[in-house]
Design a protein around this motif. Structure first.
Motif, PDB file in Angstrom:
ATOM      1  N   ALA A 133       0.848  -1.192   0.000  1.00 32.67           N
ATOM      2  CA  ALA A 133       0.000   0.000   0.000  1.00 32.67           C
ATOM      3  C   ALA A 133       0.888   1.249   0.000  1.00 32.67           C
ATOM      4  O   ALA A 133       1.885   1.314   0.737  1.00 32.67           O
ATOM      5  N   GLY A 134       0.521   2.190  -0.863  1.00 36.53           N
ATOM      6  CA  GLY A 134       1.344   3.385  -1.021  1.00 36.53           C
ATOM      7  C   GLY A 134       2.381   3.267  -2.117  1.00 36.53           C
ATOM      8  O   GLY A 134       3.006   4.264  -2.496  1.00 36.53           O
ATOM      9  N   GLY A 135       2.562   2.058  -2.610  1.00 35.41           N
ATOM     10  CA  GLY A 135       3.560   1.829  -3.643  1.00 35.41           C
ATOM     11  C   GLY A 135       3.022   2.091  -5.039  1.00 35.41           C
ATOM     12  O   GLY A 135       1.918   2.620  -5.212  1.00 35.41           O
ATOM     13  N   SER A 136       3.820   1.697  -6.026  1.00 35.07           N
ATOM     14  CA  SER A 136       3.483   1.963  -7.427  1.00 35.07           C
ATOM     15  C   SER A 136       3.695   0.723  -8.290  1.00 35.07           C
ATOM     16  O   SER A 136       4.542  -0.125  -7.991  1.00 35.07           O
TER      17      SER A 136
ATOM     18  N   GLY B 198      -6.182  11.206  -9.803  1.00 37.41           N
ATOM     19  CA  GLY B 198      -5.096  11.772  -9.019  1.00 37.41           C
ATOM     20  C   GLY B 198      -4.037  10.766  -8.598  1.00 37.41           C
ATOM     21  O   GLY B 198      -2.967  11.155  -8.118  1.00 37.41           O
ATOM     22  N   ARG B 199      -4.322   9.480  -8.768  1.00 34.24           N
ATOM     23  CA  ARG B 199      -3.342   8.443  -8.398  1.00 34.24           C
ATOM     24  C   ARG B 199      -2.850   7.668  -9.616  1.00 34.24           C
ATOM     25  O   ARG B 199      -1.699   7.238  -9.666  1.00 34.24           O
ATOM     26  N   PHE B 200      -3.716   7.468 -10.590  1.00 33.87           N
ATOM     27  CA  PHE B 200      -3.366   6.707 -11.793  1.00 33.87           C
ATOM     28  C   PHE B 200      -3.241   7.661 -12.971  1.00 33.87           C
ATOM     29  O   PHE B 200      -3.935   8.693 -13.035  1.00 33.87           O
TER      30      PHE B 200
ATOM     31  N   ASN C 119       0.009   4.907  -8.863  1.00 35.68           N
ATOM     32  CA  ASN C 119       0.717   5.380  -7.685  1.00 35.68           C
ATOM     33  C   ASN C 119      -0.199   5.375  -6.473  1.00 35.68           C
ATOM     34  O   ASN C 119      -1.428   5.272  -6.613  1.00 35.68           O
ATOM     35  N   SER C 120       0.383   5.497  -5.312  1.00 28.30           N
ATOM     36  CA  SER C 120      -0.393   5.539  -4.060  1.00 28.30           C
ATOM     37  C   SER C 120      -1.405   4.404  -4.021  1.00 28.30           C
ATOM     38  O   SER C 120      -2.590   4.612  -3.711  1.00 28.30           O
TER      39      SER C 120
ATOM     40  N   VAL D 132      -3.098  -7.509 -10.274  1.00 28.33           N
ATOM     41  CA  VAL D 132      -2.469  -6.540  -9.377  1.00 28.33           C
ATOM     42  C   VAL D 132      -2.947  -6.842  -7.968  1.00 28.33           C
ATOM     43  O   VAL D 132      -4.152  -6.944  -7.718  1.00 28.33           O
ATOM     44  N   THR D 133      -1.993  -7.017  -7.056  1.00 29.12           N
ATOM     45  CA  THR D 133      -2.315  -7.313  -5.667  1.00 29.12           C
ATOM     46  C   THR D 133      -1.618  -6.293  -4.781  1.00 29.12           C
ATOM     47  O   THR D 133      -0.398  -6.140  -4.847  1.00 29.12           O
ATOM     48  N   VAL D 134      -2.395  -5.611  -3.955  1.00 23.71           N
ATOM     49  CA  VAL D 134      -1.852  -4.583  -3.057  1.00 23.71           C
ATOM     50  C   VAL D 134      -2.145  -5.005  -1.627  1.00 23.71           C
ATOM     51  O   VAL D 134      -3.293  -5.279  -1.270  1.00 23.71           O
ATOM     52  N   SER D 135      -1.104  -5.054  -0.828  1.00 23.59           N
ATOM     53  CA  SER D 135      -1.294  -5.473   0.559  1.00 23.59           C
ATOM     54  C   SER D 135      -0.766  -4.419   1.536  1.00 23.59           C
ATOM     55  O   SER D 135      -0.076  -3.475   1.116  1.00 23.59           O
TER      56      SER D 135
END
Length: 125
Positions: free
Chosen positions: A14-17, A65-67, A83-84, A122-125
């Protein structure tokens, strides 16, 4: 024969790109409306972002605002810079394309694309 080949998915904190890539293998000299959509198990596919044949972009509120979308000069490669990242961004991401859809015909909410890629996770942890 038009094909879309996606790559760049994977795992992130989380917070990564992450940066996704979609290659349009055959353009037939047609300008394409292209976009990214995502889907998680048991849910409907949802919109992420589109870019029309004139280069105008539209983003879903959830990623605004993030992508960011971008293309190569030949407009045959579509990138999605993410991002984010948040855990709720976890999904299978699909690239889509359709020829000749300019302006309002390239709507984020119109998923009637002729061409779809196979998806990249895509997996966000």
């Amino acid at each position: 024969h038009v094909q879309l080949v996606e790559s760049g998915g994977g795992s992130a904190q989380a917070g990564g790109s992450l940066k996704l890539t979609c290659v349009l293998t055959e353009s037939h000299n047609v300008d394409y409306c292209m976009g990214w959509y995502r889907q998680t198990a048991g849910k409907e596919r949802e919109e992420v972002a589109v870019i029309d044949a004139d280069g105008e972009t539209t983003y879903a509120d959830s990623v605004k605002g993030r992508f960011a979308l971008s293309q190569d000069n030949a407009r045959s490669i579509l990138y999605l810079q993410m991002n984010s990242l948040k855990p709720e961004d976890t999904a299978m991401y699909y690239c889509a394309a359709d020829g000749g859809r300019h302006g309002s015909l390239c709507s984020l909410f119109d998923m009637t694309f002729n061409y779809w890629g196979q998806g990249t996770q895509v997996t966000v942890s």
